[in-house]
Design a protein around this motif. Structure first.
Motif, PDB file in Angstrom:
ATOM      1  N   ILE A 158       0.760  -1.182  -0.100  1.00  7.54           N
ATOM      2  CA  ILE A 158       0.195  -0.033   0.194  1.00  7.54           C
ATOM      3  C   ILE A 158       0.865   1.228  -0.151  1.00  7.54           C
ATOM      4  O   ILE A 158       0.527   2.145  -0.753  1.00  7.54           O
ATOM      5  CB  ILE A 158      -0.846   0.102   1.233  1.00  7.54           C
ATOM      6  CG1 ILE A 158      -1.936  -1.196   1.386  1.00  7.54           C
ATOM      7  CG2 ILE A 158      -1.938   1.235   1.149  1.00  7.54           C
ATOM      8  CD1 ILE A 158      -2.917  -1.504   2.470  1.00  7.54           C
TER       9      ILE A 158
ATOM     10  N   ASP B  62      11.839   2.710   4.459  1.00  8.65           N
ATOM     11  CA  ASP B  62      11.397   1.218   4.442  1.00  8.65           C
ATOM     12  C   ASP B  62      12.807   0.414   4.902  1.00  8.65           C
ATOM     13  O   ASP B  62      13.789   0.671   4.186  1.00  8.65           O
ATOM     14  CB  ASP B  62      10.927   0.733   3.097  1.00  8.65           C
ATOM     15  CG  ASP B  62      10.110  -0.403   3.812  1.00  8.65           C
ATOM     16  OD1 ASP B  62       8.900  -0.535   3.058  1.00  8.65           O
ATOM     17  OD2 ASP B  62      10.548  -1.685   3.991  1.00  8.65           O
TER      18      ASP B  62
ATOM     19  N   TYR C 286      -1.542  -7.909  17.134  1.00  4.77           N
ATOM     20  CA  TYR C 286      -1.586  -6.700  15.858  1.00  4.77           C
ATOM     21  C   TYR C 286      -2.747  -6.009  16.107  1.00  4.77           C
ATOM     22  O   TYR C 286      -2.416  -4.773  16.082  1.00  4.77           O
ATOM     23  CB  TYR C 286      -1.658  -7.626  14.628  1.00  4.77           C
ATOM     24  CG  TYR C 286      -1.987  -6.762  13.366  1.00  4.77           C
ATOM     25  CD1 TYR C 286      -0.950  -5.968  12.843  1.00  4.77           C
ATOM     26  CD2 TYR C 286      -3.235  -6.692  12.875  1.00  4.77           C
ATOM     27  CE1 TYR C 286      -1.047  -5.130  11.631  1.00  4.77           C
ATOM     28  CE2 TYR C 286      -3.544  -5.968  11.644  1.00  4.77           C
ATOM     29  CZ  TYR C 286      -2.576  -5.359  11.067  1.00  4.77           C
ATOM     30  OH  TYR C 286      -2.659  -4.470  10.052  1.00  4.77           O
TER      31      TYR C 286
ATOM     32  N   VAL D 197      -6.682  -5.536   1.522  1.00 12.08           N
ATOM     33  CA  VAL D 197      -6.514  -4.802   0.125  1.00 12.08           C
ATOM     34  C   VAL D 197      -5.514  -5.801  -0.513  1.00 12.08           C
ATOM     35  O   VAL D 197      -4.675  -6.409  -0.013  1.00 12.08           O
ATOM     36  CB  VAL D 197      -5.681  -3.668   0.540  1.00 12.08           C
ATOM     37  CG1 VAL D 197      -5.525  -2.824  -0.744  1.00 12.08           C
ATOM     38  CG2 VAL D 197      -6.464  -2.680   1.550  1.00 12.08           C
TER      39      VAL D 197
HETATM   40  P1  NAD Z   1       3.653  -4.407   3.492  1.00 19.81           P
HETATM   41  O1  NAD Z   1       4.209  -5.376   4.243  1.00 19.81           O
HETATM   42  O2  NAD Z   1       3.530  -4.763   2.062  1.00 19.81           O
HETATM   43  O3  NAD Z   1       4.075  -3.105   3.846  1.00 19.81           O
HETATM   44  C1  NAD Z   1       4.738  -2.628   4.850  1.00 19.81           C
HETATM   45  C2  NAD Z   1       6.220  -2.111   4.934  1.00 19.81           C
HETATM   46  O4  NAD Z   1       6.654  -1.837   6.134  1.00 19.81           O
HETATM   47  C3  NAD Z   1       7.094  -3.211   4.213  1.00 19.81           C
HETATM   48  O5  NAD Z   1       7.768  -2.711   3.115  1.00 19.81           O
HETATM   49  C4  NAD Z   1       8.207  -3.441   5.337  1.00 19.81           C
HETATM   50  O6  NAD Z   1       9.389  -3.675   4.798  1.00 19.81           O
HETATM   51  C5  NAD Z   1       8.013  -2.158   6.221  1.00 19.81           C
HETATM   52  N1  NAD Z   1       8.299  -2.196   7.553  1.00 19.81           N
HETATM   53  C6  NAD Z   1       8.210  -3.262   8.096  1.00 19.81           C
HETATM   54  N2  NAD Z   1       8.616  -2.947   9.541  1.00 19.81           N
HETATM   55  C7  NAD Z   1       9.506  -1.669   9.312  1.00 19.81           C
HETATM   56  C8  NAD Z   1      10.471  -0.905  10.141  1.00 19.81           C
HETATM   57  N3  NAD Z   1      10.737  -1.421  11.447  1.00 19.81           N
HETATM   58  N4  NAD Z   1      11.103   0.148   9.632  1.00 19.81           N
HETATM   59  C9  NAD Z   1      10.664   0.432   8.444  1.00 19.81           C
HETATM   60  N5  NAD Z   1       9.767  -0.119   7.558  1.00 19.81           N
HETATM   61  C10 NAD Z   1       9.302  -1.317   8.156  1.00 19.81           C
HETATM   62  O7  NAD Z   1       2.185  -4.426   3.953  1.00 19.81           O
HETATM   63  P2  NAD Z   1       0.873  -3.643   3.590  1.00 19.81           P
HETATM   64  O8  NAD Z   1      -0.408  -4.585   3.061  1.00 19.81           O
HETATM   65  O9  NAD Z   1       1.141  -2.655   2.502  1.00 19.81           O
HETATM   66  O10 NAD Z   1       0.425  -2.416   4.517  1.00 19.81           O
HETATM   67  C11 NAD Z   1       0.748  -1.229   4.915  1.00 19.81           C
HETATM   68  C12 NAD Z   1       0.059  -0.850   6.157  1.00 19.81           C
HETATM   69  O11 NAD Z   1      -1.405  -0.956   6.029  1.00 19.81           O
HETATM   70  C13 NAD Z   1       0.119  -1.573   7.333  1.00 19.81           C
HETATM   71  O12 NAD Z   1       0.512  -0.708   8.361  1.00 19.81           O
HETATM   72  C14 NAD Z   1      -0.689  -2.304   7.556  1.00 19.81           C
HETATM   73  O13 NAD Z   1      -0.975  -3.052   9.027  1.00 19.81           O
HETATM   74  C15 NAD Z   1      -1.896  -1.772   7.363  1.00 19.81           C
HETATM   75  N6  NAD Z   1      -2.991  -2.602   6.387  1.00 19.81           N
HETATM   76  C16 NAD Z   1      -2.926  -3.336   5.566  1.00 19.81           C
HETATM   77  C17 NAD Z   1      -3.948  -4.157   5.030  1.00 19.81           C
HETATM   78  C18 NAD Z   1      -3.832  -5.017   3.895  1.00 19.81           C
HETATM   79  O14 NAD Z   1      -5.120  -5.616   3.504  1.00 19.81           O
HETATM   80  N7  NAD Z   1      -2.771  -5.115   3.032  1.00 19.81           N
HETATM   81  C19 NAD Z   1      -5.229  -4.115   5.907  1.00 19.81           C
HETATM   82  C20 NAD Z   1      -5.403  -3.433   7.096  1.00 19.81           C
HETATM   83  C21 NAD Z   1      -4.258  -2.679   7.262  1.00 19.81           C
END
Ligand code: NAD
Length: 351
Positions: free
Chosen positions: A24, A43, A152, A182
């Motif tokens: 996202i 990241d 979480y 998503v």
């Molecule tokens: P994703 O894992 O693709 O992206 C998260 C990113 O955060 C990754 O690139 C990871 O390398 C980075 N990351 C993790 N720990 C880190 C740290 N300590 N320092 C720097 N970077 C770090 O996940 P996503 O699906 O894109 O989710 C993005 C956000 O949306 C998250 O906060 C997630 O909780 C939230 N979310 C996602 C969904 C979904 O369906 N994808 C649903 C609800 C909430």
């Protein structure tokens, strides 16, 4: 309480996006660049890929847990806005990696909130999750009291509360999004613990059946990325949305079996489920999006068939990704057997 009127985002503002190499986050970066902003993309690549990040952004590889780095970035770039998406969002696994979860998802967030307050950030946009609702009866509404069922969701709910009190005490404005399921291009299909659409596609590419916990009758609503990322990016231009919480995602719930059939069709294979023992999870959940429609102009445009088709085309180009077990489990008691098998396979590879 501070009541100063907000100065909303204008092109050229300096913006920090965390989790910017993730799914996202990388789409939010693209949306912000398209609106003329300057973006610093942070990241640690624990779950994302450098190749996801638009080249016009300034990419910084590093962790939100590195306070010195975070402070340096705020000093150097004077961010007007922060979009905080970095997290390890493996909801089911979070029971077994509690410390890791709270460090990444709670303490990491607090590091950014501290720096944002000190540097007078205008608005802090945070992706929470539908996980904060726990077993609440669907459709879930923003005004329901949070009742998360896993670490979480607890971490996400705590950050939401911390933003509320930071607003009250320090005047830092915020927007909270609670997305759910998503999917789309740039998603990490190699993570065996999260994102069922990606897991299914990766299994199909490897000629394996689709792992389904329980009988597959649990239901969720699945949202295509192009319906979600622009709304998140635009929230800084909508002061009427500040200091508020929004559900965001698709309206129509489908069962995991139906999802498996749709994904199989899109990938051109018959539906081949592999039913596993049920795990501890919320069985049915979906959200109301009336508030996001009214205040953010959200529309649930892309249907499941269309969105899954677009993602399948991308996945067929990039090919299968290796799935690796999460190595540093803190608790193994109650771990679903299929995840235990993953660990055992990893141990065999090491040994
Ligand atoms: P994703 O894992 O693709 O992206 C998260 C990113 O955060 C990754 O690139 C990871 O390398 C980075 N990351 C993790 N720990 C880190 C740290 N300590 N320092 C720097 N970077 C770090 O996940 P996503 O699906 O894109 O989710 C993005 C956000 O949306 C998250 O906060 C997630 O909780 C939230 N979310 C996602 C969904 C979904 O369906 N994808 C649903 C609800 C909430």
């Amino acid at each position: 309480m501070h009541t100063a009127s907000p100065a909303t985002g204008s092109a050229g503002d300096s913006i920090l996006v965390t989790g910017a190499a993730g799914f996202i986050g990388s789409h939010v970066v693209s949306e912000l660049l398209a609106r003329g902003h300057r973006v610093v993309a942070l990241d640690d690549l624990s779950g994302g890929f450098h190749s996801n990040v638009d080249e016009r952004a300034t990419f910084v590889e590093g962790s939100i847990l590195d306070v010195a780095l975070v402070d340096r970035l705020f000093d150097e770039h004077r961010f007007a806005y922060v979009f905080h998406l970095a997290a390890y969002a493996a909801e089911g696994l979070s029971h077994f990696i509690r410390r890791y979860n709270y460090q990444s998802n709670l303490i990491g967030s607090v590091n950014l909130i501290n720096a944002s307050v000190r540097h007078e950030v205008r608005c802090f946009v945070f992706t929470s999750s539908i996980a904060v609702y726990g077993h609440a009866r669907p459709p879930v509404l923003e005004e329901m009291a949070p009742s998360p069922e896993d670490p979480y969701g607890i971490a996400k709910a705590a950050v939401e509360q911390d933003l509320r009190v930071s607003r009250d005490l320090f005047g830092m404005r915020y927007v909270v999004f609670r997305p759910h399921n998503v999917y789309g291009e740039r998603q990490n299909i190699g993570d065996p613990y999260r994102n069922v659409v990606g897991i299914f596609m990766n299994k199909i590419l490897q000629g394996e059946p689709l792992p389904i916990f329980g009988d597959g009758k649990q239901s969720r609503a699945f949202s295509y990325i192009s319906d979600v990322a622009p709304v998140i990016a635009d929230s800084i231009h909508r002061p009427e949305a500040w200091d508020q919480i929004f559900n965001i995602g698709a309206d129509r719930p489908v069962t995991v079996n139906e999802l498996g059939e749709t994904v199989s069709r899109a990938m051109g294979v018959p539906f081949r489920p592999h039913y596993l023992p049920a795990r501890h999870e919320v069985l049915h959940t979906h959200a109301s999006h009336e508030k996001a429609r009214a205040l953010l102009g959200f529309e649930d445009r892309v249907g499941l068939e269309e969105g899954v088709g677009a993602m399948a085309a991308w996945v067929q180009q990039i090919g299968a990704r290796a799935s690796k077990a999460f190595g540093a489990l803190e608790i193994e008691k109650g771990l679903p057997p299929s995840w235990r098998d993953l660990l055992a396979a990893a141990d065999r590879r090491v040994g």
